[in-house]
Design an enzyme around this catalytic site. Structure first.
Site, PDB file in Angstrom:
ATOM      1  N   LYS A 113       1.136  -1.192   0.123  1.00  0.00           N
ATOM      2  CA  LYS A 113       0.003  -0.083   0.050  1.00  0.00           C
ATOM      3  C   LYS A 113       0.820   1.203  -0.421  1.00  0.00           C
ATOM      4  O   LYS A 113       0.310   2.537  -0.512  1.00  0.00           O
ATOM      5  CB  LYS A 113      -0.596  -0.023   1.324  1.00  0.00           C
ATOM      6  CG  LYS A 113      -2.311  -0.600   1.129  1.00  0.00           C
ATOM      7  CD  LYS A 113      -3.611  -0.564   2.186  1.00  0.00           C
ATOM      8  CE  LYS A 113      -4.160  -1.816   2.015  1.00  0.00           C
ATOM      9  NZ  LYS A 113      -5.636  -1.830   3.228  1.00  0.00           N
ATOM     10  N   LYS A 196      -4.685 -10.159  -7.043  1.00  0.00           N
ATOM     11  CA  LYS A 196      -5.911 -10.197  -6.047  1.00  0.00           C
ATOM     12  C   LYS A 196      -7.369  -9.122  -6.625  1.00  0.00           C
ATOM     13  O   LYS A 196      -7.309  -8.407  -6.764  1.00  0.00           O
ATOM     14  CB  LYS A 196      -5.670  -9.240  -5.214  1.00  0.00           C
ATOM     15  CG  LYS A 196      -6.492 -10.425  -2.795  1.00  0.00           C
ATOM     16  CD  LYS A 196      -5.974  -9.849  -1.675  1.00  0.00           C
ATOM     17  CE  LYS A 196      -6.008  -8.225  -2.352  1.00  0.00           C
ATOM     18  NZ  LYS A 196      -5.327  -8.017  -0.567  1.00  0.00           N
ATOM     19  N   LYS A 199     -10.800  -3.788  -4.279  1.00  0.00           N
ATOM     20  CA  LYS A 199     -11.646  -2.983  -4.309  1.00  0.00           C
ATOM     21  C   LYS A 199     -11.349  -1.735  -4.763  1.00  0.00           C
ATOM     22  O   LYS A 199     -12.220  -0.523  -5.422  1.00  0.00           O
ATOM     23  CB  LYS A 199     -11.993  -2.279  -2.976  1.00  0.00           C
ATOM     24  CG  LYS A 199     -12.827  -2.849  -2.331  1.00  0.00           C
ATOM     25  CD  LYS A 199     -13.346  -2.542  -0.061  1.00  0.00           C
ATOM     26  CE  LYS A 199     -12.692  -2.994   1.015  1.00  0.00           C
ATOM     27  NZ  LYS A 199     -12.503  -3.058   1.856  1.00  0.00           N
TER      28      LYS A 199
HETATM   29  P1  TYM Z   1     -10.769  -5.199   3.675  1.00  0.00           P
HETATM   30  O1  TYM Z   1     -11.041  -4.215   4.175  1.00  0.00           O
HETATM   31  O2  TYM Z   1      -8.342  -5.312   2.628  1.00  0.00           O
HETATM   32  O3  TYM Z   1     -11.028  -6.758   3.593  1.00  0.00           O
HETATM   33  C1  TYM Z   1     -12.166  -7.356   4.152  1.00  0.00           C
HETATM   34  C2  TYM Z   1     -12.379  -8.695   4.233  1.00  0.00           C
HETATM   35  O4  TYM Z   1     -11.716  -9.330   3.017  1.00  0.00           O
HETATM   36  C3  TYM Z   1     -11.191 -10.067   2.541  1.00  0.00           C
HETATM   37  N1  TYM Z   1     -10.713 -10.365   1.537  1.00  0.00           N
HETATM   38  C4  TYM Z   1     -10.497 -11.148   0.207  1.00  0.00           C
HETATM   39  N2  TYM Z   1     -10.534 -12.543   0.419  1.00  0.00           N
HETATM   40  C5  TYM Z   1     -11.003 -13.009  -0.318  1.00  0.00           C
HETATM   41  N3  TYM Z   1     -10.852 -12.808  -1.468  1.00  0.00           N
HETATM   42  C6  TYM Z   1     -10.052 -11.688  -1.802  1.00  0.00           C
HETATM   43  N4  TYM Z   1      -9.715 -10.918  -3.212  1.00  0.00           N
HETATM   44  C7  TYM Z   1     -10.026 -10.699  -1.142  1.00  0.00           C
HETATM   45  N5  TYM Z   1     -10.168  -9.099  -0.664  1.00  0.00           N
HETATM   46  C8  TYM Z   1     -10.498  -9.276   0.321  1.00  0.00           C
HETATM   47  C9  TYM Z   1      -9.867  -9.958   3.647  1.00  0.00           C
HETATM   48  O5  TYM Z   1      -8.682 -11.192   3.747  1.00  0.00           O
HETATM   49  C10 TYM Z   1     -10.686  -9.038   4.842  1.00  0.00           C
HETATM   50  O6  TYM Z   1     -10.834 -10.589   5.713  1.00  0.00           O
HETATM   51  N6  TYM Z   1      -7.077  -5.124   7.747  1.00  0.00           N
HETATM   52  C11 TYM Z   1      -8.278  -6.047   7.548  1.00  0.00           C
HETATM   53  C12 TYM Z   1      -9.668  -5.329   8.226  1.00  0.00           C
HETATM   54  C13 TYM Z   1      -9.494  -5.005   9.751  1.00  0.00           C
HETATM   55  C14 TYM Z   1      -9.237  -6.410  10.374  1.00  0.00           C
HETATM   56  C15 TYM Z   1      -9.682  -6.008  12.071  1.00  0.00           C
HETATM   57  C16 TYM Z   1     -10.266  -7.743  10.173  1.00  0.00           C
HETATM   58  C17 TYM Z   1      -9.476  -4.645  10.869  1.00  0.00           C
HETATM   59  N7  TYM Z   1      -9.281  -4.999  11.787  1.00  0.00           N
HETATM   60  C18 TYM Z   1      -9.835  -7.116  12.701  1.00  0.00           C
HETATM   61  C19 TYM Z   1     -10.596  -8.445  10.169  1.00  0.00           C
HETATM   62  C20 TYM Z   1      -9.836  -8.568  12.568  1.00  0.00           C
HETATM   63  C21 TYM Z   1      -8.945  -5.196   5.985  1.00  0.00           C
HETATM   64  O7  TYM Z   1      -8.165  -4.029   5.330  1.00  0.00           O
HETATM   65  O8  TYM Z   1      -9.584  -5.837   5.280  1.00  0.00           O
END
Ligand code: TYM
Length: 335
Positions: A113, A196, A199
């Site tokens: 990032k 991957k 968004k």
């Molecule tokens: P974020 O917002 O990027 O994504 C949310 C969730 O979606 C999953 N994900 C995917 N799974 C499969 N294939 C993909 N292409 C894909 N893109 C995204 C991510 O693995 C995630 O589970 N850091 C985290 C948010 C967060 C969090 C937490 C998660 C903040 N605090 C505490 C768990 C526990 C994030 O940026 O997810």
């Protein structure tokens, strides 16, 4: 007792990877009767780039609507946005002082990032995994359902908990398990099977958004990149075919079945046959969610009410844990 926590950032629309890798699993764990806490991590959302305030508010409500439209029940799960529960930032600060710079330097997501010019990245982006550890441990959560890309962050959460417990000579924070299960733990771009689905990909054709209508979903799947071979007769045959593997994984996850079952049915089929079947399945599963989301978005006050109620319940769980943490650390509390 097991306690589930997970979160998603309210940046842009939710895409199919978030849905299959995260939300769908969240709902399953809720329906299995586990204690589930699900968060909209708006504090995290401002770490990577400037977020237009009106857009952030909209994305927060839209994510709440997506959760609910996907089957998350605010009566069974605690659903809230992170900034309404100050215990996240309170514990996040303490963890900033437990975690080491060297640990943060190893985070692949920070490197991705921040890009080439890490000097220009925000301090918040650097400390992001420490706030994420606080999200989880403020509730003493033991199970964290996530996609593959969050594994390193959940492992860091364990390291932070272990160092805190060791430094203060306590057995206070539990060991957290990442739960990375199912056929779609890493959904790939529809334009490039080695990237991957995200968004933030500039190409909208690379992903399916939960807000896409039926025609758009079908068109994106029809146009998805593939190789010219028919589907293999065994799952081993998917090994060096990232685009084919991705579409099979998506099919399996949407249908709630396994890769093997999909190959048993479609092995040997041309994409001319498989893609329309996948498009039909995707529309059948996703279109009702997008319809329900837009219905819920007609009443933002009701969404805000649900988030406020969830935040109150979340704070009731986190408050005593943070109070105890402050005592362990040696902060004087006299009011
Ligand atoms: P974020 O917002 O990027 O994504 C949310 C969730 O979606 C999953 N994900 C995917 N799974 C499969 N294939 C993909 N292409 C894909 N893109 C995204 C991510 O693995 C995630 O589970 N850091 C985290 C948010 C967060 C969090 C937490 C998660 C903040 N605090 C505490 C768990 C526990 C994030 O940026 O997810």
């Amino acid at each position: 007792t097991p306690r589930v926590f997970s979160g998603i950032q309210p940046t842009n629309h939710l895409q199919l990877g978030n849905y299959l890798g995260a939300v769908k699993r969240f709902v399953q764990m809720q329906d299995e009767g586990m204690e589930t806490i699900y968060c909209i991590v708006d504090l995290h959302a401002i770490t990577a780039s400037f977020q237009e305030p009106a857009k952030l508010r909209h994305a927060t409500r839209e994510l709440a609507a997506a959760y609910i439209a996907s089957g998350l029940d605010p009566a069974k799960s605690i659903l809230f946005n992170q900034s309404q529960v100050p215990q996240h930032t309170e514990l996040g600060w303490i963890f900033n002082c437990v975690a080491r710079m060297g640990w943060m330097n190893r985070m692949t997501q920070f490197k991705d990032k921040a890009g080439k010019n890490a000097e220009k990245a925000s301090l918040g982006l650097y400390a992001y995994p420490s706030l994420m550890a606080a999200d989880i441990l403020a509730y003493h959560a033991t199970h964290v359902p996530v996609g593959e890309d969050q594994k390193q962050h959940v492992e860091l959460t364990r390291d932070i908990a272990a160092k805190f417990n060791h430094d203060y000579g306590v057995e206070f924070f539990p060991e957290t398990q990442p739960i990375i299960e199912g056929a779609a733990t890493r959904v790939m771009s529809l334009r490039d099977g080695t990237k991957k689905m995200s968004k933030s990909d500039p190409s909208d054709a690379s992903r399916i958004n939960l807000t896409d209508d039926a025609d758009t979903i079908a068109k994106k799947i029809r146009k998805a990149k593939t190789d010219p071979e028919p589907l293999p007769e065994t799952t081993d045959g998917l090994a060096d075919r990232p685009e084919a593997r991705n579409l099979v994984n998506i099919y399996a996850a949407l249908a709630g079945t396994t890769r093997d079952a999909v190959i048993a049915e479609y092995g040997g089929a041309q994409f001319g046959t498989f893609k329309p079947a996948l498009a039909e399945l995707a529309v059948e599963k996703l279109a009702p969610i997008s319809t329900e989301m837009s219905r819920l978005m007609d009443d933002p006050a009701e969404i805000d009410r649900i988030l406020g109620e969830g935040a109150e319940r979340a704070a009731n769980v986190a408050e005593p844990i943070i109070a105890k943490t402050y005592d362990i650390v040696g902060f004087v509390r006299s009011r």
